[in-house]
Design a protein around this motif. Structure first.
Motif, PDB file in Angstrom:
ATOM      1  N   ASP A   1      22.947   2.040  20.999  1.00  0.00           N
ATOM      2  CA  ASP A   1      24.318   2.508  20.798  1.00  0.00           C
ATOM      3  C   ASP A   1      24.933   2.911  22.132  1.00  0.00           C
ATOM      4  O   ASP A   1      24.276   2.894  23.174  1.00  0.00           O
ATOM      5  CB  ASP A   1      24.342   3.687  19.821  1.00  0.00           C
ATOM      6  CG  ASP A   1      23.305   4.755  20.152  1.00  0.00           C
ATOM      7  OD1 ASP A   1      23.218   5.124  21.345  1.00  0.00           O
ATOM      8  OD2 ASP A   1      22.580   5.209  19.250  1.00  0.00           O
ATOM      9  N   ARG A   2      26.215   3.273  22.108  1.00  0.00           N
ATOM     10  CA  ARG A   2      26.931   3.569  23.345  1.00  0.00           C
ATOM     11  C   ARG A   2      26.337   4.768  24.073  1.00  0.00           C
ATOM     12  O   ARG A   2      26.256   4.780  25.313  1.00  0.00           O
ATOM     13  CB  ARG A   2      28.414   3.821  23.045  1.00  0.00           C
ATOM     14  CG  ARG A   2      29.185   2.566  22.654  1.00  0.00           C
ATOM     15  CD  ARG A   2      30.630   2.881  22.350  1.00  0.00           C
ATOM     16  NE  ARG A   2      30.756   3.770  21.195  1.00  0.00           N
ATOM     17  CZ  ARG A   2      31.921   4.225  20.715  1.00  0.00           C
ATOM     18  NH1 ARG A   2      33.049   3.881  21.317  1.00  0.00           N
ATOM     19  NH2 ARG A   2      31.950   5.014  19.660  1.00  0.00           N
ATOM     20  N   GLU A   3      25.943   5.783  23.315  1.00  0.00           N
ATOM     21  CA  GLU A   3      25.429   6.995  23.944  1.00  0.00           C
ATOM     22  C   GLU A   3      24.142   6.705  24.721  1.00  0.00           C
ATOM     23  O   GLU A   3      24.020   7.063  25.909  1.00  0.00           O
ATOM     24  CB  GLU A   3      25.166   8.069  22.886  1.00  0.00           C
ATOM     25  CG  GLU A   3      26.426   8.630  22.234  1.00  0.00           C
ATOM     26  CD  GLU A   3      26.971   7.725  21.127  1.00  0.00           C
ATOM     27  OE1 GLU A   3      28.071   8.005  20.626  1.00  0.00           O
ATOM     28  OE2 GLU A   3      26.278   6.730  20.784  1.00  0.00           O
ATOM     29  N   ARG A   4      23.190   6.043  24.066  1.00  0.00           N
ATOM     30  CA  ARG A   4      21.927   5.785  24.740  1.00  0.00           C
ATOM     31  C   ARG A   4      22.047   4.700  25.802  1.00  0.00           C
ATOM     32  O   ARG A   4      21.336   4.747  26.820  1.00  0.00           O
ATOM     33  CB  ARG A   4      20.857   5.446  23.700  1.00  0.00           C
ATOM     34  CG  ARG A   4      20.316   6.695  23.002  1.00  0.00           C
ATOM     35  CD  ARG A   4      19.312   6.379  21.928  1.00  0.00           C
ATOM     36  NE  ARG A   4      19.963   5.917  20.703  1.00  0.00           N
ATOM     37  CZ  ARG A   4      19.313   5.599  19.599  1.00  0.00           C
ATOM     38  NH1 ARG A   4      17.992   5.659  19.570  1.00  0.00           N
ATOM     39  NH2 ARG A   4      19.955   5.209  18.516  1.00  0.00           N
TER      40      ARG A   4
ATOM     41  N   CYS B   1      22.345  12.659  21.343  1.00  0.00           N
ATOM     42  CA  CYS B   1      21.460  11.902  20.441  1.00  0.00           C
ATOM     43  C   CYS B   1      20.946  12.735  19.279  1.00  0.00           C
ATOM     44  O   CYS B   1      19.806  12.572  18.834  1.00  0.00           O
ATOM     45  CB  CYS B   1      20.273  11.333  21.226  1.00  0.00           C
ATOM     46  SG  CYS B   1      20.727  10.290  22.609  1.00  0.00           S
TER      47      CYS B   1
END
Length: 407
Positions: free
Chosen positions: A151-154, A189
């Motif tokens: 995902d974008r965060e990770r 997360c």
């Protein structure tokens, strides 16, 4: 006594120390387990859960979850724990030795033969093995990015790790990237915590777990202070530190070990990458690459002594952390904060390995358009055709020899 109690008593009796049985079982696995840590876990499940019934399905799944959570070689940690479960401390040692020694011995033999690769054919073979490393590391980055940074965060954490490693080369940058990843995970997360499964019942007391944790940190902080006393201590310190930071799979040991052995000039990039390519063709854990590096070291101790030091040092921290975690895992694994930090650290590992794919792997191996085509062929064989790694090693190394002789 009811049926459930009888079954429990039988299982308890069946867990009496049997280190000989553990050794022969894991020797078979050490001789036949090709394909990397995920494949190893499949072999373990087939042999030890389904066929021999050493542990039930839920317990095995939870053990795998623990070993993937901790730094270290996940498949070897699972094997060590299963040996401990089946045969006590001697069983744990027997499981590690039997699963590790076949590949370690093969890589040690390759290290002794590497000095003979000075002619045109030998040089071309070494270059072919370096191209194999490109394909294998690219596959690892691809697969880990899909699983650990989906995902974008990770993905952003992974990119940040690349930037940190680029601007702060060596082990300091890698440690900083993992720390930053874990802290970012606490913030980014927290969603999607994995449900707790299974229940681990290992005969490891909390005092023993705390002692193992104390030994882990004592060695981590004490070894750098005494590393200057002798080259053997410096070697043990470097490999122990690398083994302490391996989150996310065996391939992550590549940049960590490279940062330890290349800057001081112990092992050249060419010899390093050739051994890493050869490590893909042998069964067992990828961490046995440390035996090869210990053997080919420029300064003494090297040879068999260096291989033994490297092998013990790189595995030891993961096993200490495993023993430390076993008594506390059932309570700790349910905490969202711990899971969030681990997801962030794993995403950072993707960035660290991605940076290593460029330097030293790509820059040392891909020198011509022919090299690029050969490396791409290896990558497609691994990712699309799902070819066994040892077959890819043979084909790409042969291709490297052919290119070397023709061009």
């Amino acid at each position: 006594m009811n049926e459930t109690a009888i079954e429990a008593a039988v299982r308890l009796d069946d867990r009496k120390a049997r280190p000989g049985e553990v050794f022969t079982t894991f020797l078979k696995l050490g001789l036949t387990s090709f394909g990397g840590p995920i494949a190893h876990l499949g072999y373990f499940r087939d042999e030890l859960v389904t066929r021999r019934k050493w542990i039930d399905e839920a317990g095995y799944a939870d053990l795998v979850a623990l070993c993937q959570f901790l730094p270290g070689p996940a498949s070897s940690q699972v094997g060590f724990a299963l040996g401990l479960f089946r045969g006590g401390p001697l069983g744990a040692f027997a499981a590690w030795a039997a699963f590790t020694l076949p590949s370690a011995i093969l890589l040690l033999l390759f290290a002794y033969g590497a000095a003979a690769f000075d002619g045109p054919v030998g040089g071309a073979l070494i270059h072919g093995l370096k191209i194999v490393a490109v394909a294998v590391v690219a596959q690892a980055v691809w697969g880990m990015a899909r699983n650990l940074a989906p995902d974008r965060e990770r993905a952003s954490i992974a990119l940040t790790a690349v930037v940190i490693v680029v601007f702060a080369a060596g082990s300091i940058g890698q440690i900083a990237a993992i720390v930053v990843g874990g802290l970012a995970g606490l913030w980014l997360c927290r969603e999607g915590a994995a449900p707790a499964i299974g229940h681990l019942q290992f005969r490891v007391s909390k005092p023993v777990g705390l002692l193992a944790l104390a030994v882990f940190f004592l060695l981590l902080f004490l070894l750098p202070l005494v590393a200057g006393a002798a080259q053997g201590m410096a070697l043990f310190d470097s490999f122990y530190r690398a083994g302490s930071l391996v989150f996310g799979g065996g391939h992550v040991v590549l940049p960590l070990l490279q940062a330890e052995v290349a800057p001081p000039g112990w092992v050249s990039d060419n010899i390093f990458l050739a051994g890493y390519g050869a490590a893909q063709a042998v069964p067992g854990p990828l961490f046995t690459f440390a035996a090869y590096l210990g053997a080919v070291m420029g300064p003494e101790p090297n040879g068999i002594a260096g291989a033994a030091i490297g092998l013990v040092a790189v595995f030891l921290p993961g096993f200490l952390l495993l023993v430390a975690a076993l008594p506390f895992w059932d309570a700790f694994r349910t905490r969202p904060v711990a899971q969030a930090a681990m997801r962030g650290a794993n995403a950072a590992v993707v960035g660290i390995l991605g940076a290593a794919l460029y330097d030293p792997v790509w820059r040392s191996a891909i020198l011509t358009p022919y090299d690029f085509a050969l490396g791409l062929a290896g990558f497609i064989l691994l990712t699309v055709w799902k070819a066994p790694p040892w077959i890819v090693v043979v084909l790409i190394a042969a291709g490297g020899v052919t290119l070397g002789l023709l061009y």
